[in-house]
Write a protein that holds these residues in place. Structure first.
Motif, PDB file in Angstrom:
ATOM      1  N   LEU A  42       6.926   6.379   2.111  1.00  0.00           N
ATOM      2  CA  LEU A  42       6.112   5.354   2.763  1.00  0.00           C
ATOM      3  C   LEU A  42       6.887   4.661   3.878  1.00  0.00           C
ATOM      4  CD1 LEU A  42       3.571   3.685   2.993  1.00  0.00           C
ATOM      5  CD2 LEU A  42       4.356   2.279   1.072  1.00  0.00           C
ATOM      6  N   ASP A  43       8.134   4.307   3.618  1.00  0.00           N
ATOM      7  CA  ASP A  43       8.943   3.611   4.621  1.00  0.00           C
ATOM      8  C   ASP A  43       9.149   4.436   5.886  1.00  0.00           C
ATOM      9  OD1 ASP A  43       9.336   1.135   3.478  1.00  0.00           O
ATOM     10  OD2 ASP A  43      11.183   1.695   2.442  1.00  0.00           O
ATOM     11  N   THR A  44       9.123   5.757   5.767  1.00  0.00           N
ATOM     12  CA  THR A  44       9.409   6.634   6.909  1.00  0.00           C
ATOM     13  C   THR A  44       8.155   7.320   7.450  1.00  0.00           C
ATOM     14  OG1 THR A  44       9.939   8.483   5.416  1.00  0.00           O
ATOM     15  CG2 THR A  44      11.759   7.078   6.121  1.00  0.00           C
ATOM     16  N   ALA A 138       5.937  -1.135   0.510  1.00  0.00           N
ATOM     17  CA  ALA A 138       6.882  -0.298  -0.229  1.00  0.00           C
ATOM     18  C   ALA A 138       7.746  -1.092  -1.194  1.00  0.00           C
ATOM     19  CB  ALA A 138       7.772   0.478   0.746  1.00  0.00           C
ATOM     20  N   SER A 139       7.818  -2.419  -1.013  1.00  0.00           N
ATOM     21  CA  SER A 139       8.626  -3.235  -1.921  1.00  0.00           C
ATOM     22  C   SER A 139       8.075  -3.219  -3.342  1.00  0.00           C
ATOM     23  CB  SER A 139       8.728  -4.671  -1.416  1.00  0.00           C
ATOM     24  OG  SER A 139       7.457  -5.302  -1.413  1.00  0.00           O
ATOM     25  N   MET A 140       6.781  -2.926  -3.488  1.00  0.00           N
ATOM     26  CA  MET A 140       6.211  -2.782  -4.835  1.00  0.00           C
ATOM     27  C   MET A 140       6.956  -1.713  -5.619  1.00  0.00           C
ATOM     28  SD  MET A 140       2.077  -2.822  -4.247  1.00  0.00           S
ATOM     29  CE  MET A 140       2.122  -1.320  -3.243  1.00  0.00           C
ATOM     30  N   LEU A 141       7.264  -0.631  -4.928  1.00  0.00           N
ATOM     31  CA  LEU A 141       7.951   0.496  -5.560  1.00  0.00           C
ATOM     32  C   LEU A 141       9.432   0.203  -5.756  1.00  0.00           C
ATOM     33  CD1 LEU A 141       6.251   3.119  -3.268  1.00  0.00           C
ATOM     34  CD2 LEU A 141       5.880   2.996  -5.737  1.00  0.00           C
ATOM     35  N   GLY A 142      10.034  -0.412  -4.745  1.00  0.00           N
ATOM     36  CA  GLY A 142      11.471  -0.667  -4.801  1.00  0.00           C
ATOM     37  C   GLY A 142      11.874  -1.673  -5.858  1.00  0.00           C
ATOM     38  N   LYS A 143      10.977  -2.617  -6.178  1.00  0.00           N
ATOM     39  CA  LYS A 143      11.318  -3.673  -7.131  1.00  0.00           C
ATOM     40  C   LYS A 143      10.635  -3.512  -8.481  1.00  0.00           C
ATOM     41  CE  LYS A 143      12.442  -6.967  -3.499  1.00  0.00           C
ATOM     42  NZ  LYS A 143      12.218  -8.302  -2.906  1.00  0.00           N
ATOM     43  N   ALA A 144       9.953  -2.386  -8.669  1.00  0.00           N
ATOM     44  CA  ALA A 144       9.330  -2.109  -9.966  1.00  0.00           C
ATOM     45  C   ALA A 144      10.399  -1.813 -11.003  1.00  0.00           C
ATOM     46  CB  ALA A 144       8.370  -0.932  -9.836  1.00  0.00           C
ATOM     47  N   TYR A 163       2.218   6.425 -12.921  1.00  0.00           N
ATOM     48  CA  TYR A 163       3.386   5.774 -13.512  1.00  0.00           C
ATOM     49  C   TYR A 163       3.026   4.299 -13.697  1.00  0.00           C
ATOM     50  CZ  TYR A 163       5.775   9.967 -11.851  1.00  0.00           C
ATOM     51  OH  TYR A 163       6.132  11.276 -11.616  1.00  0.00           O
ATOM     52  N   THR A 164       3.366   3.741 -14.838  1.00  0.00           N
ATOM     53  CA  THR A 164       3.156   2.316 -15.064  1.00  0.00           C
ATOM     54  C   THR A 164       4.504   1.608 -15.011  1.00  0.00           C
ATOM     55  OG1 THR A 164       3.281   2.614 -17.468  1.00  0.00           O
ATOM     56  CG2 THR A 164       1.097   2.685 -16.466  1.00  0.00           C
ATOM     57  N   ALA A 165       4.476   0.333 -14.585  1.00  0.00           N
ATOM     58  CA  ALA A 165       5.727  -0.415 -14.439  1.00  0.00           C
ATOM     59  C   ALA A 165       5.407  -1.903 -14.401  1.00  0.00           C
ATOM     60  CB  ALA A 165       6.443   0.006 -13.160  1.00  0.00           C
ATOM     61  N   LYS A 166       6.439  -2.703 -14.287  1.00  0.00           N
ATOM     62  CA  LYS A 166       6.321  -4.147 -14.102  1.00  0.00           C
ATOM     63  C   LYS A 166       6.826  -4.502 -12.713  1.00  0.00           C
ATOM     64  CE  LYS A 166       4.987  -4.998 -18.396  1.00  0.00           C
ATOM     65  NZ  LYS A 166       3.639  -5.534 -18.720  1.00  0.00           N
ATOM     66  N   VAL A 167       6.142  -5.447 -12.057  1.00  0.00           N
ATOM     67  CA  VAL A 167       6.538  -5.885 -10.715  1.00  0.00           C
ATOM     68  C   VAL A 167       6.684  -7.399 -10.727  1.00  0.00           C
ATOM     69  CG1 VAL A 167       5.776  -6.109  -8.321  1.00  0.00           C
ATOM     70  CG2 VAL A 167       5.487  -3.943  -9.523  1.00  0.00           C
ATOM     71  N   PRO A 168       7.792  -7.941 -10.212  1.00  0.00           N
ATOM     72  CA  PRO A 168       7.977  -9.397 -10.177  1.00  0.00           C
ATOM     73  C   PRO A 168       6.899 -10.090  -9.351  1.00  0.00           C
ATOM     74  CG  PRO A 168      10.021  -8.240  -9.657  1.00  0.00           C
ATOM     75  CD  PRO A 168       8.940  -7.217  -9.635  1.00  0.00           C
ATOM     76  N   VAL A 173       3.835 -12.705  -4.072  1.00  0.00           N
ATOM     77  CA  VAL A 173       3.929 -13.930  -3.279  1.00  0.00           C
ATOM     78  C   VAL A 173       4.295 -13.575  -1.841  1.00  0.00           C
ATOM     79  CG1 VAL A 173       5.193 -16.081  -2.932  1.00  0.00           C
ATOM     80  CG2 VAL A 173       4.509 -15.415  -5.238  1.00  0.00           C
ATOM     81  N   ASP A 174       5.259 -12.683  -1.685  1.00  0.00           N
ATOM     82  CA  ASP A 174       5.695 -12.284  -0.341  1.00  0.00           C
ATOM     83  C   ASP A 174       4.636 -11.454   0.380  1.00  0.00           C
ATOM     84  OD1 ASP A 174       8.085 -13.554  -0.840  1.00  0.00           O
ATOM     85  OD2 ASP A 174       9.135 -11.725  -1.450  1.00  0.00           O
ATOM     86  N   LEU A 175       3.950 -10.560  -0.350  1.00  0.00           N
ATOM     87  CA  LEU A 175       2.988  -9.661   0.279  1.00  0.00           C
ATOM     88  C   LEU A 175       1.673 -10.343   0.608  1.00  0.00           C
ATOM     89  CD1 LEU A 175       3.395  -6.371  -1.813  1.00  0.00           C
ATOM     90  CD2 LEU A 175       4.164  -6.769   0.523  1.00  0.00           C
ATOM     91  N   LEU A 176       1.142 -11.134  -0.341  1.00  0.00           N
ATOM     92  CA  LEU A 176      -0.201 -11.683  -0.198  1.00  0.00           C
ATOM     93  C   LEU A 176      -0.259 -13.206  -0.232  1.00  0.00           C
ATOM     94  CD1 LEU A 176      -2.101  -9.215  -2.577  1.00  0.00           C
ATOM     95  CD2 LEU A 176      -1.949  -9.102  -0.088  1.00  0.00           C
TER      96      LEU A 176
END
Length: 232
Positions: A42-44, A138-144, A163-168, A173-176
């Protein structure tokens, strides 16, 4: 008789031979590798089309974005966005044409023409910043964290690995400009395994204080398909 027995034996052994030569399905990547690959992809990507929707309306008494659809140009210094954004401003819902370039945004609120808008007044981020590497979508993926492999899901002609995960909460807050930094949200990522493209992301949690949980879903398509986005 002997020849018939030989042919029968060969026929019975054929499926086993094909399976041994690679006929079985490709094994899915482990969660950490898959999410890392999806983030890099996504980043690229240079560009991506998004379709963002909330499962519930913006609560009474709040400003906020409930949907967005358009194309983003991914860039570390000057990300851009062009499309439509649905939001509630001072109790009035509207879907408006939007152009974002870096930290500047133009919308067709209260006018057929695109005019500069201070997104802070709407309780929302500048939409172009969703397409900034590392700190954008992409930060959703990086910080999951705590990612686990789920089932396969079909999206059109594609078969996606979930894939399931937890996101801070800070990520949202930063995205939306929603949720609480102390919250932890439930995430589901649906990834096309061959290309590594994140196709669907779902974030579930409390986005407005005192309200029940809801889900924001974003669908990402047309990776690499750029468009011209100029300042109005």
């Amino acid at each position: 008789m002997h020849r018939r027995l030989v042919l029968t034996a060969l026929a019975l052994s054929l499926p086993v031979s094909l399976a041994a030569c690679g006929g079985s399905a490709k094994k899915a990547e482990d969660p950490t590798t898959a999410l890392s690959k999806a983030k890099t992809t996504l980043d690229t990507a240079k560009a991506v089309t998004i379709d963002l929707k909330s499962s519930s309306a913006v609560p009474t008494g709040h400003n906020g974005v409930s949907a967005a659809k358009g194309t983003g140009l991914i860039d570390a210094t000057t990300p851009k966005f062009k499309g439509k954004v649905s939001a509630v401003v001072n109790g009035t819902p509207a879907t408006v044409e939007t152009v974002g370039i870096g930290e500047k945004t133009w919308m067709s609120f209260f006018s057929p023409k695109l005019t500069p808008i201070d997104m802070a007044d709407l309780g929302a981020p500048d939409p172009a910043l969703l397409f900034k590497p590392d700190t954008g979508l992409a930060s959703m993926l990086g910080k999951a964290s705590g990612a686990t492999m789920g089932t396969e899901q079909r999206y059109g002609k594609e078969v996606l690995q979930t894939y399931t995960a937890k996101v801070p909460g800070q990520v949202v807050v930063d995205l939306l400009h929603l949720s609480d930094a102390k919250e932890t949200l439930d995430a589901e990522f649906e990834i096309e395994p061959t290309s590594g493209q994140l196709r669907v992301a779902k974030l579930t949690g409390v986005y407005y204080e005192g309200e029940p949980k809801s889900t924001y879903t974003v669908v990402l398509t047309d990776y690499g398909k750029t468009i011209d986005i100029a300042q109005p």
